[in-house]
Design an enzyme around this catalytic site. Sequence first.
Site, PDB file in Angstrom:
ATOM      1  N   ARG A 147      -2.531  -3.461  60.870  1.00  0.00           N
ATOM      2  CA  ARG A 147      -2.963  -4.655  60.841  1.00  0.00           C
ATOM      3  C   ARG A 147      -3.645  -5.565  59.155  1.00  0.00           C
ATOM      4  O   ARG A 147      -4.218  -4.904  59.298  1.00  0.00           O
ATOM      5  CB  ARG A 147      -4.222  -4.872  62.020  1.00  0.00           C
ATOM      6  CG  ARG A 147      -3.643  -4.143  63.500  1.00  0.00           C
ATOM      7  CD  ARG A 147      -3.279  -5.463  63.554  1.00  0.00           C
ATOM      8  NE  ARG A 147      -2.387  -5.587  65.504  1.00  0.00           N
ATOM      9  CZ  ARG A 147      -1.027  -4.998  65.370  1.00  0.00           C
ATOM     10  NH1 ARG A 147      -0.633  -3.933  64.067  1.00  0.00           N
ATOM     11  NH2 ARG A 147      -1.484  -4.881  66.813  1.00  0.00           N
ATOM     12  N   GLU A 194      -2.186 -14.893  60.791  1.00  0.00           N
ATOM     13  CA  GLU A 194      -0.752 -15.241  60.389  1.00  0.00           C
ATOM     14  C   GLU A 194      -0.294 -16.667  61.757  1.00  0.00           C
ATOM     15  O   GLU A 194      -1.130 -16.397  62.922  1.00  0.00           O
ATOM     16  CB  GLU A 194      -0.832 -13.559  61.816  1.00  0.00           C
ATOM     17  CG  GLU A 194      -0.562 -12.572  60.555  1.00  0.00           C
ATOM     18  CD  GLU A 194       0.696 -11.442  61.197  1.00  0.00           C
ATOM     19  OE1 GLU A 194       0.653 -11.407  62.880  1.00  0.00           O
ATOM     20  OE2 GLU A 194       0.400 -10.728  60.664  1.00  0.00           O
ATOM     21  N   HIS A 231       5.383 -10.265  60.369  1.00  0.00           N
ATOM     22  CA  HIS A 231       5.158  -8.894  61.370  1.00  0.00           C
ATOM     23  C   HIS A 231       5.685  -8.588  61.896  1.00  0.00           C
ATOM     24  O   HIS A 231       6.453  -9.262  63.380  1.00  0.00           O
ATOM     25  CB  HIS A 231       4.147 -10.084  61.806  1.00  0.00           C
ATOM     26  CG  HIS A 231       3.162  -8.908  63.098  1.00  0.00           C
ATOM     27  ND1 HIS A 231       1.832  -9.274  62.707  1.00  0.00           N
ATOM     28  CD2 HIS A 231       3.640  -7.834  63.311  1.00  0.00           C
ATOM     29  CE1 HIS A 231       1.197  -8.398  63.966  1.00  0.00           C
ATOM     30  NE2 HIS A 231       2.104  -7.262  63.953  1.00  0.00           N
TER      31      HIS A 231
END
Length: 316
Positions: free
Chosen positions: A235, A264, A283
């Site tokens: 993360r 994000e 991601h």
Amino acid sequence: MYMQIAVIDDWQEVAEGVVDWTTLHALGEVHFVHDYPADTPTLAARLAPYQVICIMRERTAFDAELLERLPNLKLIATGGLRNAAIDLQAARQGIAVVGTDSYKHAAPELTWALIMALSRNLVGEVNALRGGGWQVGLGGDLHGKTLAILGLGSIGEKVARFGQAFGMRVIAWSPNLSQARANEVGVIRVDKQQLFAEADILSIHLVLSERSRGLVDAQSLAWMKPEALLVNTARGAIVDEAALIAALQSGLLAGAALDVFEQEPLPAQHPFRSLPNVLATPHIGYVTAANYRQFYGQMIESILAWQTGTPVRMLQ
């Protein structure tokens, strides 16, 4: 009740074809919604008709304000068993939240791909070749180097075993790491400062919590060798981004491979998009065919189970 079911957060527009959604047709109509407004009022208006919403983990934020604006919503089905984008406390007011299991190999495999690509400067070599060049630098080596694992859970363990297969010395630390667990995986348990100071490659695999938020800070980065590399597929908020950017810009750290970020999608002008010693991916640690089949397949199972009064994988 014939329900309206929405599938959102499908950034690649693949959900409809990954699994067979027809088993839900007896319960309601399934809609694949591909619009992503940023403001809460517009999002609330778009999602207002739906009793069930299927979401992907940590994309659209279902905070208290949005949930209050969705009086018809009865069930949220999310990919994964954690989703920090859902306010579970607010959802308790009449909205069930269910999750799914995850394909356990996707994130470790991406982690290792990033380690290898960063250490051998594959992006630079590929871009040079495409531009007419040839052999623009020297690649790094893994055999005999020290792989430092920050967080020895299921993902950290798989990455550690990849490192062992490549002949690396593997060390590990986390706030709760026991000697027994280190022995089980066959890694060397060290203290926090040793982990950063001895790392040739530091790979982060902690769960984000208040204790782990910002754990990789300026002091931790200062302990690292200037030739070391940092890899984060856990993360973004575990790392102090400002401190990492400063370390990469100043040469305190040789490079970083990052799949996760504090915000994000990553803002267009963010330094991680342009720093020459950063390999950044959007991601995609969990974005694989096997994982999506499991996510969406179990969302369907969860909706059917909830409808019969026997919910599974409840997150609250």
